[in-house]
Design an enzyme around this catalytic site. Structure first.
Site, PDB file in Angstrom:
ATOM      1  N   LYS A 202      -9.058 -11.265   6.373  1.00 34.08           N
ATOM      2  CA  LYS A 202      -8.850 -10.734   5.020  1.00 34.08           C
ATOM      3  C   LYS A 202      -8.856  -9.197   5.023  1.00 34.08           C
ATOM      4  O   LYS A 202      -7.993  -8.534   4.438  1.00 34.08           O
ATOM      5  CB  LYS A 202      -9.951 -11.277   4.097  1.00 34.08           C
ATOM      6  CG  LYS A 202     -10.172 -10.509   2.831  1.00 34.08           C
ATOM      7  CD  LYS A 202      -9.057 -10.720   1.867  1.00 34.08           C
ATOM      8  CE  LYS A 202      -9.057  -9.687   0.772  1.00 34.08           C
ATOM      9  NZ  LYS A 202      -8.182  -9.999  -0.304  1.00 34.08           N
TER      10      LYS A 202
ATOM     11  N   CYS B 149      -8.918  -3.107  -3.582  1.00 30.49           N
ATOM     12  CA  CYS B 149      -8.768  -3.822  -2.302  1.00 30.49           C
ATOM     13  C   CYS B 149      -8.358  -2.871  -1.185  1.00 30.49           C
ATOM     14  O   CYS B 149      -9.125  -2.599  -0.283  1.00 30.49           O
ATOM     15  CB  CYS B 149      -7.730  -4.924  -2.461  1.00 30.49           C
ATOM     16  SG  CYS B 149      -8.079  -5.979  -3.870  1.00 30.49           S
TER      17      CYS B 149
HETATM   18  N1  SAJ Z   1       1.162   0.917  -2.708  1.00 28.62           N
HETATM   19  C1  SAJ Z   1       1.908   1.984  -2.199  1.00 28.62           C
HETATM   20  N2  SAJ Z   1       2.997   1.695  -1.426  1.00 28.62           N
HETATM   21  C2  SAJ Z   1       3.380   0.420  -1.132  1.00 28.62           C
HETATM   22  C3  SAJ Z   1       2.620  -0.644  -1.660  1.00 28.62           C
HETATM   23  C4  SAJ Z   1       1.525  -0.366  -2.441  1.00 28.62           C
HETATM   24  O1  SAJ Z   1       1.592   3.145  -2.435  1.00 28.62           O
HETATM   25  O2  SAJ Z   1       4.378   0.247  -0.429  1.00 28.62           O
HETATM   26  C5  SAJ Z   1      -0.037   1.192  -3.511  1.00 28.62           C
HETATM   27  C6  SAJ Z   1       0.037   0.635  -4.941  1.00 28.62           C
HETATM   28  O3  SAJ Z   1       0.701   1.515  -5.787  1.00 28.62           O
HETATM   29  C7  SAJ Z   1      -1.440   0.487  -5.274  1.00 28.62           C
HETATM   30  C8  SAJ Z   1      -2.064   0.105  -3.925  1.00 28.62           C
HETATM   31  O4  SAJ Z   1      -1.122   0.475  -2.950  1.00 28.62           O
HETATM   32  O5  SAJ Z   1      -1.992   1.720  -5.685  1.00 28.62           O
HETATM   33  C9  SAJ Z   1      -2.399  -1.364  -3.782  1.00 28.62           C
HETATM   34  O6  SAJ Z   1      -1.366  -2.176  -4.335  1.00 28.62           O
HETATM   35  P1  SAJ Z   1      -0.821  -3.512  -3.640  1.00 28.62           P
HETATM   36  O7  SAJ Z   1       0.207  -4.070  -4.523  1.00 28.62           O
HETATM   37  O8  SAJ Z   1      -0.457  -3.234  -2.246  1.00 28.62           O
HETATM   38  O9  SAJ Z   1      -2.072  -4.454  -3.508  1.00 28.62           O
HETATM   39  P2  SAJ Z   1      -3.248  -4.987  -4.458  1.00 28.62           P
HETATM   40  O10 SAJ Z   1      -4.443  -4.109  -4.234  1.00 28.62           O
HETATM   41  O11 SAJ Z   1      -2.826  -5.218  -5.846  1.00 28.62           O
HETATM   42  O12 SAJ Z   1      -3.482  -6.435  -3.766  1.00 28.62           O
HETATM   43  C10 SAJ Z   1      -3.783  -6.481  -2.375  1.00 28.62           C
HETATM   44  C11 SAJ Z   1      -2.876  -7.556  -1.740  1.00 28.62           C
HETATM   45  N3  SAJ Z   1      -2.995  -7.459  -0.299  1.00 28.62           N
HETATM   46  C12 SAJ Z   1      -1.902  -7.495   0.509  1.00 28.62           C
HETATM   47  O13 SAJ Z   1      -0.782  -7.558   0.092  1.00 28.62           O
HETATM   48  C13 SAJ Z   1      -2.154  -7.459   1.971  1.00 28.62           C
HETATM   49  C14 SAJ Z   1      -3.300  -8.947  -2.234  1.00 28.62           C
HETATM   50  O14 SAJ Z   1      -2.577  -9.945  -1.546  1.00 28.62           O
HETATM   51  C15 SAJ Z   1      -4.804  -9.144  -1.994  1.00 28.62           C
HETATM   52  O15 SAJ Z   1      -5.246 -10.413  -2.428  1.00 28.62           O
HETATM   53  C16 SAJ Z   1      -5.525  -8.084  -2.795  1.00 28.62           C
HETATM   54  O16 SAJ Z   1      -5.153  -6.810  -2.238  1.00 28.62           O
HETATM   55  C17 SAJ Z   1      -7.022  -8.290  -2.667  1.00 28.62           C
HETATM   56  O17 SAJ Z   1      -7.621  -8.829  -3.613  1.00 28.62           O
HETATM   57  O18 SAJ Z   1      -7.576  -8.009  -1.594  1.00 28.62           O
END
Ligand code: SAJ
Length: 439
Positions: free
Chosen positions: A203, A257
């Site tokens: 995870k 996360c």
């Molecule tokens: N972000 C970027 N660039 C990207 C992707 C995301 O800057 O290419 C930023 C987003 O704007 C945001 C942050 O990253 O600020 C996190 O966003 P996210 O959409 O990547 O993830 P979370 O935090 O909403 O959810 C993540 C997910 N993890 C993965 O995809 C590996 C989700 O599946 C998990 O269940 C969740 O964390 C968790 O609860 O751990």
């Protein structure tokens, strides 16, 4: 299993409870916050997540979900409490500890305990197990224990709860198998059975992988600005390679996360986790970098409108939002107005907010921002300049509307007087100039 207790009815616990209930498993939700408990018992919800409100309303009215404030005896306990990060970057396990203590008081032979909260490696074995054994029951013999981390994406939780694969780490094979049988009530993805430490690290490394990859994209954004090119194009074309998937740059990484979980790995083995820590620091620096770009574009004293302040698009969640950090950094030096249709206090009219503004910063790419009439916005601004940190707007459309357009990760394109070798005249031509930022 016909009945379970879900401890913690937050972003993960409530949707999970809703899924169990709508698939025939009666849920007792345990929520220490009395207001939240009352809201749910009245058929409402306290978070925003597509489809959740309807399911909860229906299942509460059918008597399939009931919320209480204290843990009661049950056959299965699913712990989904928060594990925030402390100042020293280690996990605050106080909610896991108190949930474990409450379960230990009512635990009986044959029960199953599942920890869903994201925890540092070894937490299930070294923290939760000894607390549960205070019940005088032996883990793996009298009761089963597993770590089954949630992996769902906010904004798409209901779908992903059902269709994502799951990793289930049992303290013994029987614990993992019992957990799998329980989740089989609604999970359609594959369920992989393993041990607890593997599940914990799995995870954490999923989110760490994403964080490190985004850090790479953010580093590329800054390199591209210096070298006079566009990181978004570089990423687009590099990702055409069948084994490359560079993520997207942006103003920072937020949420509860990606900005947190890598530290749980790093603090478990600090001397070995240099890439992980560097990635965290790289992403944490992005709000300062954007603030620097604002300073270069318009300078202190200017009126700046920030579009979006949640941690990512189309959600109402502000936790760890890098845009909040940016707003803090701009501080009193700028006259900052925030517009965010997902946040009640910032759900203001964008045209009123932009009156006499010097700069618009697109911080979060909420789909709703597509409806903004850019020409109308440009007309009412003092100087129509737009800094897009998400490659959300089309350069052509923004420029046609009368804006000067700047994109994070892209060298500024400006009109300069230059010698046109073809026509042999001095002409106004578009050229990339290397960014002036030295940070
Ligand atoms: N972000 C970027 N660039 C990207 C992707 C995301 O800057 O290419 C930023 C987003 O704007 C945001 C942050 O990253 O600020 C996190 O966003 P996210 O959409 O990547 O993830 P979370 O935090 O909403 O959810 C993540 C997910 N993890 C993965 O995809 C590996 C989700 O599946 C998990 O269940 C969740 O964390 C968790 O609860 O751990």
């Amino acid at each position: 299993m016909q009945r379970i207790s879900v401890i913690g009815l937050g972003y993960i616990g409530l949707p999970t409870a809703a899924m169990f209930a709508s698939h025939g498993v009666k849920v007792t939700g345990v929520e220490i916050n009395e207001d939240i408990c009352n809201t749910i018992n009245n058929g409402g919800i306290h978070i925003q997540e597509p489809f959740l409100a309807d399911i909860v309303r229906k299942q509460v009215s059918r008597g399939m979900i009931k919320c209480v404030t204290e843990v009661k005896p049950s056959e299965a306990f699913l712990i989904a409490v928060p594990t925030p990060i402390k100042q020293d970057k280690t996990a605050d396990l106080s909610y896991v500890v108190s949930a474990g203590q409450a379960v230990a008081k009512v635990l009986k032979p044959g029960d199953l305990v599942i920890l869903e909260s994201t925890v540092p490696p070894r937490c299930t074995l070294d923290v939760l197990l000894p607390i549960l054994e205070k019940s005088r029951l032996k883990a793996g013999k009298d009761f089963s224990l597993a770590h089954c981390p949630e992996r769902v994406l906010p904004g798409n939780i209901i779908h992903e709860l059902k269709y994502n694969d799951r990793v289930i780490g049992g303290i013994n094979p029987e614990s993992a198998e019992k957990s799998r049988d329980l989740y089989a009530a609604f999970v359609k993805g594959e369920m992989y059975l393993t041990d607890t430490i593997t599940a914990e690290l799995c995870k954490l490394m999923e989110n760490t992988y994403r964080d490190v990859n985004i850090a790479l994209a953010n580093e590329l954004a800054r390199i591209s600005e210096r070298l006079g090119t566009n990181a978004w194009d570089v990423i687009k074309y590099a990702n055409k390679h069948p084994r490359v998937n560079i993520h997207q740059p942006g103003p920072g990484v937020g949420g509860h996360c990606l900005a947190v979980d890598p530290w749980f790995v790093a603090t478990a083995a600090p001397d070995l986790a240099s890439i992980i820590q560097l990635a965290r620091n790289t992403n944490d620096f992005m709000p300062s970098y954007v603030a620097k770009r604002v300073e270069v574009l318009v300078g202190p004293g200017s009126k700046v409108v920030v579009l979006g302040c949640t941690y990512k698009p189309d959600v109402d969640d502000l936790r760890g939002s890098p845009i909040l950090d940016l707003i803090k950094l701009l501080g009193d030096d700028y006259n900052v107005t925030v517009v965010d249709p997902f946040v009640e206090s910032y759900n203001v009219d964008v045209y009123k907010a932009a009156k006499k503004a010097d700069l618009i910063v697109l911080g979060v790419h909420h789909d709703k921002f597509k409806k903004i009439n850019l020409s109308k916005l440009a007309e009412i601004m003092n100087s129509p300049v737009l800094l897009d940190t998400r490659n959300f707007f089309s350069r052509d459309k923004v420029e046609q509307a009368g804006f000067e357009y700047h994109l994070l990760g892209s060298a500024k394109r400006v009109k300069v007087r230059a010698w046109d070798t073809k026509r042999k005249v001095a002409a106004s031509v578009e050229k990339d100039v290397r960014n002036v930022l030295k940070c």
